[in-house]
Design a protein around this motif. Sequence first.
Motif, PDB file in Angstrom:
ATOM      1  N   UNK A 336       0.832  -1.212   0.000  1.00 60.09           N
ATOM      2  CA  UNK A 336       0.000   0.000   0.000  1.00 60.09           C
ATOM      3  C   UNK A 336       0.863   1.258   0.000  1.00 60.09           C
ATOM      4  N   UNK A 337       2.098   1.138   0.525  1.00 58.58           N
ATOM      5  CA  UNK A 337       2.907   2.340   0.731  1.00 58.58           C
ATOM      6  C   UNK A 337       4.103   2.402  -0.227  1.00 58.58           C
ATOM      7  N   UNK A 338       5.264   1.900   0.174  1.00 57.90           N
ATOM      8  CA  UNK A 338       6.493   2.132  -0.612  1.00 57.90           C
ATOM      9  C   UNK A 338       6.497   1.484  -1.987  1.00 57.90           C
ATOM     10  N   UNK A 339       5.712   0.423  -2.175  1.00 64.64           N
ATOM     11  CA  UNK A 339       5.742  -0.291  -3.460  1.00 64.64           C
ATOM     12  C   UNK A 339       4.390  -0.248  -4.169  1.00 64.64           C
ATOM     13  N   UNK A 340       3.589   0.780  -3.814  1.00 67.54           N
ATOM     14  CA  UNK A 340       2.274   0.935  -4.454  1.00 67.54           C
ATOM     15  C   UNK A 340       2.433   1.230  -5.948  1.00 67.54           C
ATOM     16  N   UNK A 341       3.572   1.823  -6.337  1.00 68.58           N
ATOM     17  CA  UNK A 341       3.758   2.170  -7.759  1.00 68.58           C
ATOM     18  C   UNK A 341       4.116   0.947  -8.608  1.00 68.58           C
ATOM     19  N   UNK A 342       4.384  -0.197  -7.957  1.00 75.60           N
ATOM     20  CA  UNK A 342       4.637  -1.435  -8.711  1.00 75.60           C
ATOM     21  C   UNK A 342       3.269  -2.052  -9.032  1.00 75.60           C
ATOM     22  N   UNK A 343       2.972  -2.335 -10.326  1.00 74.99           N
ATOM     23  CA  UNK A 343       1.660  -2.891 -10.661  1.00 74.99           C
ATOM     24  C   UNK A 343       1.348  -4.153  -9.843  1.00 74.99           C
ATOM     25  N   UNK A 344       0.056  -4.310  -9.476  1.00 77.79           N
ATOM     26  CA  UNK A 344      -0.366  -5.364  -8.531  1.00 77.79           C
ATOM     27  C   UNK A 344       0.107  -6.759  -8.953  1.00 77.79           C
ATOM     28  N   UNK A 345       0.023  -7.058 -10.257  1.00 76.76           N
ATOM     29  CA  UNK A 345       0.410  -8.436 -10.661  1.00 76.76           C
ATOM     30  C   UNK A 345       1.917  -8.632 -10.515  1.00 76.76           C
ATOM     31  N   UNK A 346       2.704  -7.572 -10.769  1.00 74.91           N
ATOM     32  CA  UNK A 346       4.169  -7.667 -10.557  1.00 74.91           C
ATOM     33  C   UNK A 346       4.490  -7.832  -9.078  1.00 74.91           C
TER      34      UNK A 346
END
Length: 379
Positions: A336-346
Amino acid sequence: MKFETRAIHAGQEPDKLTGAVVVPIYQTSTYAQPEPGRDLGHEYTRTSNPTRDALQTCVAALEGAGHGVAFASGMAATSTVMTLFESGDHIISTDDVYGGTSRVFGTVFRGFGLHYTHVDTSDLEAVEAAIRPATKMIWVETPTNPLLVVSDLVKLAELAHAHGLLLAVDNTFMSPALQRPLELGADLVVHSTTKYIGGHSDVVGGFVATNDDDLADRLAFAQNAVGAVPGPFDSWLTLRGVKTLGIRMRAHEENAGQVARFLVEHSAVEDVLWPGLPEHPGHAVQQRQATGSGGVVSFRVRGNQEKACRVCSKTKLFVLAESLGGVESLIEHPAIMTHASVPAEQRRARGITDNLIRVSVGIEHIDDLLADLDQALLG
Ligand code: P1T
């Protein structure tokens, strides 16, 4: 000079003018010139500044580097490294990198024609298979953010050099107190100095160190040309923080080990990711290439995202916040926070599951930290 001594003295001789023991904050944008074209060592602060020079000398010395270039943030450092390349060039990157790193690679630099392949760099065969004629660099984070995957830097350096590639290592999680990639064969070391090097969560900064004179010239050129430089006060704060890096890292390491072992035994925890644990798949490599495993511990709670969020919200000492590496303990939910910019499937493919929590273990008393985690996990 030993590490702890370099941290306090490298680049930090008493001020020549006044004898000030601490490097002054040269809070100036420009410098008087006796005549046009002749300066007294500095002409404009984007190009050079004595406080920044001291920081550059000190952190380079800690990395065992001949050259150091400071930046306004870790992302500015990473982005300036990318100016070494041109459209059509290909870079192999660790798949599990900080979310902002994968975002800038996949959006900004892809737009300039750079190509990236993300692989698990702990798997040398996967790295080798990804090499193409246009490949110029292998970019490695080890241990990774947030899954603490360990890559073998000596083997990666050998592989990179056998193919004429550069090896760049984001050493943010270790800091030079625990791991010095240049000594293991890397060509470039990158830092978010916002983290352990600054150490007090009060300043954002970045750094690149190298022993390669040509790369150093090109980076110093880009530092000035692009201009993502730290200001004098930020340089000074970072320099103030770095003096205690050695002693802080030992305290982080000690507390993180106790937190990791406590979590392994906890009924509310499914698994714990910290390279200092003997059962961690990267433990042997970590022991070989670093003198510790650092202060970041990730773990999966038994349950779903709701449970993980509840734990993150219930801690009292562990502050719910992004970032890491400061003296105070932080907790966060990567998906939800630091890696929210990584697409969900990745995210899912990488293992950044919805029940994953990352803590940056600070240097408070361990009893208070364990009690805080316990009440949050059981709550
Ligand atoms: O935030 P900045 O100083 O720009 O640094 C970016 C960066 C680069 N590399 C690694 C390994 C990082 O962890 C970061 C920043 N990371 C966070 C803010 C975080 O909470 O993970």
